[in-house]
Design a protein around this motif. Structure first.
Motif, PDB file in Angstrom:
ATOM      1  N   GLU A 216      -6.085  -7.527  17.260  1.00  0.00           N
ATOM      2  CA  GLU A 216      -4.994  -6.602  17.590  1.00  0.00           C
ATOM      3  C   GLU A 216      -5.461  -5.466  18.507  1.00  0.00           C
ATOM      4  OE1 GLU A 216      -3.159  -4.752  14.110  1.00  0.00           O
ATOM      5  OE2 GLU A 216      -2.741  -2.979  15.324  1.00  0.00           O
TER       6      GLU A 216
ATOM      7  N   PHE B 175      -7.985  -7.613  12.842  1.00  0.00           N
ATOM      8  CA  PHE B 175      -7.887  -6.228  13.338  1.00  0.00           C
ATOM      9  C   PHE B 175      -8.394  -6.155  14.784  1.00  0.00           C
ATOM     10  CE2 PHE B 175      -9.841  -1.790  13.131  1.00  0.00           C
ATOM     11  CZ  PHE B 175      -8.642  -1.096  13.057  1.00  0.00           C
TER      12      PHE B 175
ATOM     13  N   ARG C 104       4.449  -1.929  12.916  1.00  0.00           N
ATOM     14  CA  ARG C 104       3.027  -2.206  12.751  1.00  0.00           C
ATOM     15  C   ARG C 104       2.749  -2.863  11.394  1.00  0.00           C
ATOM     16  NH1 ARG C 104       0.380   3.290  14.290  1.00  0.00           N
ATOM     17  NH2 ARG C 104       0.538   3.738  12.068  1.00  0.00           N
TER      18      ARG C 104
ATOM     19  N   VAL D  93      -3.144   9.432  10.822  1.00  0.00           N
ATOM     20  CA  VAL D  93      -3.982   8.331  11.302  1.00  0.00           C
ATOM     21  C   VAL D  93      -3.273   6.985  11.107  1.00  0.00           C
ATOM     22  CG1 VAL D  93      -6.218   7.173  10.934  1.00  0.00           C
ATOM     23  CG2 VAL D  93      -6.034   9.665  10.687  1.00  0.00           C
ATOM     24  N   ASP D  94      -3.557   6.048  11.988  1.00  0.00           N
ATOM     25  CA  ASP D  94      -3.143   4.661  11.769  1.00  0.00           C
ATOM     26  C   ASP D  94      -4.221   4.021  10.892  1.00  0.00           C
ATOM     27  OD1 ASP D  94      -2.689   1.957  11.772  1.00  0.00           O
ATOM     28  OD2 ASP D  94      -2.528   1.763  13.955  1.00  0.00           O
ATOM     29  N   TRP D  95      -3.959   3.982   9.594  1.00  0.00           N
ATOM     30  CA  TRP D  95      -4.997   3.524   8.654  1.00  0.00           C
ATOM     31  C   TRP D  95      -4.489   2.417   7.749  1.00  0.00           C
ATOM     32  CZ3 TRP D  95      -4.702   4.147   3.209  1.00  0.00           C
ATOM     33  CH2 TRP D  95      -3.600   4.910   2.761  1.00  0.00           C
ATOM     34  N   GLN D  96      -5.449   1.627   7.278  1.00  0.00           N
ATOM     35  CA  GLN D  96      -5.177   0.581   6.300  1.00  0.00           C
ATOM     36  C   GLN D  96      -6.342   0.533   5.315  1.00  0.00           C
ATOM     37  OE1 GLN D  96      -3.839  -3.300   8.273  1.00  0.00           O
ATOM     38  NE2 GLN D  96      -4.747  -2.211   9.982  1.00  0.00           N
ATOM     39  N   LEU D  97      -5.997   0.246   4.082  1.00  0.00           N
ATOM     40  CA  LEU D  97      -7.014   0.088   3.047  1.00  0.00           C
ATOM     41  C   LEU D  97      -6.762  -1.234   2.335  1.00  0.00           C
ATOM     42  CD1 LEU D  97      -9.242   1.289   1.055  1.00  0.00           C
ATOM     43  CD2 LEU D  97      -7.318   2.129  -0.289  1.00  0.00           C
ATOM     44  N   VAL D  98      -7.798  -2.057   2.257  1.00  0.00           N
ATOM     45  CA  VAL D  98      -7.671  -3.310   1.511  1.00  0.00           C
ATOM     46  C   VAL D  98      -8.568  -3.231   0.287  1.00  0.00           C
ATOM     47  CG1 VAL D  98      -7.806  -5.819   1.578  1.00  0.00           C
ATOM     48  CG2 VAL D  98      -7.338  -4.545   3.682  1.00  0.00           C
TER      49      VAL D  98
ATOM     50  N   ARG E  59      -3.472  10.438   5.711  1.00  0.00           N
ATOM     51  CA  ARG E  59      -2.040  10.757   5.721  1.00  0.00           C
ATOM     52  C   ARG E  59      -1.796  12.066   6.479  1.00  0.00           C
ATOM     53  NH1 ARG E  59      -1.508   9.722   0.358  1.00  0.00           N
ATOM     54  NH2 ARG E  59      -0.751   7.598   0.664  1.00  0.00           N
TER      55      ARG E  59
ATOM     56  N   LYS F   2      -8.022   3.683  15.168  1.00  0.00           N
ATOM     57  CA  LYS F   2      -7.361   3.064  14.017  1.00  0.00           C
ATOM     58  C   LYS F   2      -8.446   2.798  12.962  1.00  0.00           C
ATOM     59  CE  LYS F   2      -4.138   0.795  17.189  1.00  0.00           C
ATOM     60  NZ  LYS F   2      -2.947   1.641  17.015  1.00  0.00           N
TER      61      LYS F   2
ATOM     62  N   GLU G 271      -7.242   8.780   1.288  1.00  0.00           N
ATOM     63  CA  GLU G 271      -5.856   8.468   1.655  1.00  0.00           C
ATOM     64  C   GLU G 271      -5.122   9.725   2.112  1.00  0.00           C
ATOM     65  OE1 GLU G 271      -3.566   6.114  -1.054  1.00  0.00           O
ATOM     66  OE2 GLU G 271      -5.223   4.779  -1.509  1.00  0.00           O
TER      67      GLU G 271
ATOM     68  N   LEU H 201      -4.934  -6.040  -2.757  1.00  0.00           N
ATOM     69  CA  LEU H 201      -3.878  -5.071  -2.458  1.00  0.00           C
ATOM     70  C   LEU H 201      -4.161  -4.470  -1.092  1.00  0.00           C
ATOM     71  CD1 LEU H 201      -1.516  -3.086  -3.372  1.00  0.00           C
ATOM     72  CD2 LEU H 201      -3.330  -1.584  -4.166  1.00  0.00           C
ATOM     73  N   VAL H 202      -3.166  -4.510  -0.211  1.00  0.00           N
ATOM     74  CA  VAL H 202      -3.310  -3.872   1.096  1.00  0.00           C
ATOM     75  C   VAL H 202      -2.350  -2.697   1.170  1.00  0.00           C
ATOM     76  CG1 VAL H 202      -3.295  -4.181   3.591  1.00  0.00           C
ATOM     77  CG2 VAL H 202      -3.792  -6.142   2.110  1.00  0.00           C
ATOM     78  N   LYS H 203      -2.913  -1.542   1.532  1.00  0.00           N
ATOM     79  CA  LYS H 203      -2.084  -0.356   1.739  1.00  0.00           C
ATOM     80  C   LYS H 203      -1.967  -0.089   3.232  1.00  0.00           C
ATOM     81  CE  LYS H 203      -3.024   2.165  -2.524  1.00  0.00           C
ATOM     82  NZ  LYS H 203      -3.363   3.509  -3.052  1.00  0.00           N
TER      83      LYS H 203
END
Lengths: 260, 260
Positions: free
Chosen positions: A257, A254, B242, A210-215, A206, A181, A202, B214-216
């Motif tokens: 989790e 994170f 999730r 992937v299990d992704w997050q961007l802050v 995509r 992740k 991104e 901002l969280v994506k």
């Protein structure tokens, strides 16, 4: 009656992390190919049993005071933590010019970067007490790029966290290899990460499923976690107390989790 | 000795939230101009003293089961929570067509949207037990847009959280009015929020000198917190367990910072 619910033992358990934390550190030598590398290990000597491991990848200055300090900070959270050495034993840049030169070597040779960080991962995995199934990696700036490359290499780890790391990839198709992740913590005004890189990152995540997050942290530029980066955003790199604090909390959530 | 440190009183305090939570709810009528509005209030009846207040702004379906459920969920966290009614008493869309028509009225008339949400804010501020200095607002979809408009109106609140809200603004200069901290929680694949809107939102926050984040969430589309939105991302709106869980945690961490 209520007193009977709380034995001395349960009270001790309740306050154990506070009472017993006893951080120990040592240098750890390991190899990648012929190269000798020297990492820095930190752990809570009072903790027992298998625990999650965390790999910390240094910024362009190498395994120095900053990487060591974060390593110890993570050990206080209960993890067994190894500061990876990407550059090699004794290779410790003394100024930005040397740092840029070293970092450049690996940014240009992603295969070598991956080999170096994977060697550190295997070293951490082999350390007594580390639960090989619960491992994450974090990195700062250059190290942020490196932990994402670790993920791109297909490493079997729970997750990676990039703090103001470069997000570009010379081979975006490698996003499909990612099993970890991914959490990217980014200064919204960071001039060192062009908008095109962010968009490509991104798209890579995509397409890779992937299990992704961007802050994105408003008002933060590059190096927002580095107190010695000063406070002048116009220089492109500066400390931002708010973003530093929030990004650390985001990492902790994170880990809560993925390493439980 | 150790036992003396823990009196029955301190133990009770330690476990009070768990032991005593007793959520009560009621409808609350209030006005904006000539319009009668009907909100929904939830609070923990066992809590004492001044507590932070949270405003919840509904999605395009109005004050229905979803908004009420979130309102109660927040009350269980210890807040006094008012589900705002933007549409008016008795105006409860029965289907997406009616919902779209209602939401459209306010999206086109931001002044009215601001007036309606500010009326709810003042109502919440006046409720017994609410600490007027510790108030935040959250909103879903249409409500996400609405809480950002609340911030743009210059409202004196600690922060606003948008869950998959539209981020566009007909008057981006109003970003300069924002005093609240802004947290936008966004599905990275949300087709209802065009990239141009996201970019304009960032620029508005930047120029306004706002404390924004901002969280994506990768793999999430519109309505990612709505269980009844199904699981087919290709429809543009779908539940994502999730992202739902992570966004709720992000809101809690944000509240922990701004409402303490």
């Amino acid at each position: 009656m209520i007193r009977m619910l709380f034995t001395a033992m349960s009270l001790a358990a309740l306050f154990a992390p506070l009472a017993l934390a006893e951080i120990r550190t040592k240098t750890v030598e390991y190899k990648q190919g012929e190269a000798m590398l020297e990492g820095y290990l930190a752990w809570d000597d009072a903790a027992k049993g298998k625990r999650p491991g965390v790999l910390v990848v240094h910024d362009w200055m190498g395994v120095g005071p900053y990487a060591k300090s974060r390593t110890e900070q993570l050990a206080r959270l209960g993890y067994i933590v190894l500061a990876a050495d990407i550059y090699g034993k004794g290779v410790r840049p003394q100024n930005p010019q040397e740092a840029s030169q070293q970092a450049g070597l690996y940014k240009k040779d992603r295969a070598l970067m991956r080999a170096r960080v994977n060697a550190a991962l295997e070293t951490l995995r082999g350390i007594e007490g580390v639960d090989a199934k619960r491992i994450a990696a974090i990195g700062y700036c250059f190290g942020g790029t490196t932990v994402i490359e670790l993920a791109r290499s297909g490493a079997e780890i729970a997750g990676v966290v990039s703090f103001h790391g470069g997000l570009d990839s010379p081979s975006p198709a490698d996003g499909k290899n990612i099993k970890a992740k991914v959490l990217a913590l980014h200064g919204a005004d960071d001039p060192f990460v062009p908008a095109a890189d962010l968009a490509a990152f991104e798209e890579e995540m995509r397409k890779g499923g992937v299990d992704w997050q961007l802050v994105k942290y408003g008002g933060a530029v590059h190096s927002f976690t580095h107190q010695d980066a000063g406070s002048d955003n116009s220089k492109g790199a500066a400390y931002n107390e708010r973003a530093d604090r929030r990004s650390w909390e985001a990492m902790k959530a994170f880990f809560g989790e993925i390493l439980k």
